[in-house]
Design an enzyme around this catalytic site. Structure first.
Site, mmCIF file in Angstrom:
data_model
loop_
_atom_site.group_PDB
_atom_site.id
_atom_site.type_symbol
_atom_site.label_atom_id
_atom_site.label_comp_id
_atom_site.label_asym_id
_atom_site.label_seq_id
_atom_site.Cartn_x
_atom_site.Cartn_y
_atom_site.Cartn_z
ATOM 1 N N ASP A 140 60.332 113.325 24.447
ATOM 2 C CA ASP A 140 59.234 112.907 23.580
ATOM 3 C C ASP A 140 57.937 113.656 23.868
ATOM 4 O O ASP A 140 57.695 114.151 24.960
ATOM 5 C CB ASP A 140 58.997 111.405 23.709
ATOM 6 C CG ASP A 140 58.775 110.950 25.143
ATOM 7 O OD1 ASP A 140 59.367 111.548 26.060
ATOM 8 O OD2 ASP A 140 58.003 109.986 25.356
ATOM 9 N N GLU A 178 60.026 108.638 27.029
ATOM 10 C CA GLU A 178 59.657 108.506 28.446
ATOM 11 C C GLU A 178 58.221 108.037 28.591
ATOM 12 O O GLU A 178 57.888 107.333 29.535
ATOM 13 C CB GLU A 178 59.841 109.853 29.160
ATOM 14 C CG GLU A 178 59.622 109.818 30.665
ATOM 15 C CD GLU A 178 58.164 109.859 31.105
ATOM 16 O OE1 GLU A 178 57.816 109.192 32.095
ATOM 17 O OE2 GLU A 178 57.369 110.568 30.440
#
Length: 398
Positions: free
Chosen positions: A80, A138
């Site tokens: 991400d 994350e």
């Protein structure tokens, strides 16, 4: 073998770099990594692996079965990006307004895909299996936790886990392989103070939540300096303070938000206890009401000493001119911690900082970028450590 792995990673440098730049140009936030996942699957399908998509919404798991039975290890990369407007001016800068890869996850994905290519050529000789974990969210989205809940560590069960983080605080050539705690656990706190609003010219007719909030902010700064042992590491940071919307009105409410970072459960519990006591005492003293929310985002990252030693055995030969550091800690957090709670492993930090100070910016900065010369070194390091850990685990099982 380790020299051969570095040679293979070097030959694949253009491949790795092109992938990293593509991911950088098209960043996606947590649980929105659909294009990212499509590119990852496209590359993995070239390797004849068992691929599972849609794990924790956008996550991907790929299983590489070796030519011989043995243990299973997991290699992880996070996918991400962050809600930051990029200011690098790079030709491959983010094309998505307000979103950029400002933490190196684009490099992590590219490196792990390169590792999959390198190890795929050796899989017939492998004694065991390798799971490749491409994780969403994350950055505070509990992506690792969700993938664990959906079975990432099962079928087959994982005997050890490895991951690395490109780290701009150190130059290319630096590697941290640390037995024990490496990254701090992170907690979020929210304090909502309810007073009584009124005219700014008549404060005696109000119960001022702003003054109360100011005292709270000052008081909780003493928790680390006066309650936590100086031999321990901890951080309490207030990052948001909101109240009111005009100059002549005392508002009825104020809110304080921030983060707690610590390595040990005992330290965390002490901080939380002191914070709750201080906040409740101060708000009561100012006749305010208060609501406190405390939520753990991730535990601390703890590396397994034995596996860390196996990683270090091959680090210097896999990573030319590596400067290995064994005593390094960072107060940032990472949800790889959740994986390491379930499977012993090692999280490595690999220096990726720019040599030019004018181009050197830290993580989560709008001008963040890595020195791409780190990419083949990181791929070789991950490949070599995966093989060495798999070998050691296999020897223990025999």
């Amino acid at each position: 073998m380790t020299n051969a792995l570095y040679a293979a990673a070097t030959e694949l440098f253009e491949y790795t770099c092109d992938l990293r730049r593509d991911f950088h140009r098209h960043p996606e936030l947590g649980y929105q990594e659909h294009r990212t996942a499509d590119v990852i699957v496209r590359e993995l399908e070239k390797l004849d692996l068992q691929i599972t998509t849609g794990v924790a919404k956008t996550g991907i798991v790929a299983l590489m079965k070796g030519g011989h039975p043995g243990p299973t290890i997991l290699l992880r990369a996070d996918m991400d990006a962050l809600p930051i407007q990029e200011e690098t001016g790079l030709e491959y800068a983010s094309e998505t307004p307000g979103v950029m890869h400002a933490c190196g996850h684009d490099g992590h994905i590219a490196v792990l895909l390169t590792v999959a290519r390198i190890l795929n050529d050796l899989k017939q000789d492998l004694r065991g299996s390798i799971k490749f974990m491409f994780q969403p969210a994350e950055e505070g989205g509990f992506g690792a936790e969700r993938m664990i809940e959906e079975g990432i560590l099962k079928d087959p069960s994982v005997d050890a886990a490895l991951a690395l983080h490109l780290w701009n605080d150190r130059p290319v050539g630096w590697v941290a392989i640390v037995p024990g705690p490496l990254m701090a656990g992170a907690d979020f706190f929210s304090i909502r103070i309810e007073g009584k609003g009124g005219h700014g010219a008549s404060p005696s007719q109000t119960i001022d939540p702003i003054v109360t909030a100011a005292h709270i902010v000052t008081a909780i700064q003493t928790i680390v300096s006066r309650n936590v042992s100086p031999l321990k590491s901890a951080v309490v940071s207030v990052t948001q303070l909101t109240a009111g919307n005009t100059f002549n009105v005392i508002p009825p409410e104020a809110e304080i938000h921030g983060t707690i970072r610590s390595f040990e459960v005992e330290t965390r519990d002490l901080i939380i206890h002191r914070m709750e006591h201080l906040v409740k005492s101060i708000t009561a003293g100012f006749n305010c009401k208060v609501d406190i929310e405390l939520r753990q985002l991730t535990p601390a990252v703890h590396n397994n000493p034995k596996i860390s030693a196996w990683v270090e055995e091959v680090a210097e030969s896999a990573f030319p001119n590596a400067r290995v550091e064994n005593n390094y800690r960072a107060m940032v957090s990472d949800d790889m911690a959740s994986v390491l709670l379930e499977a012993p492993g090692c999280y490595m930090m690999v220096g990726s900082g720019q040599s030019d100070p004018e181009l050197s910016f830290g993580h989560h900065h709008p001008k963040f970028t890595i020195d791409e010369n780190v990419l083949p070194r990181a791929a070789a390091l991950m490949s070599a450590t995966a093989l060495n850990v798999l070998r050691h685990l296999g020897n223990r099982q025999e």
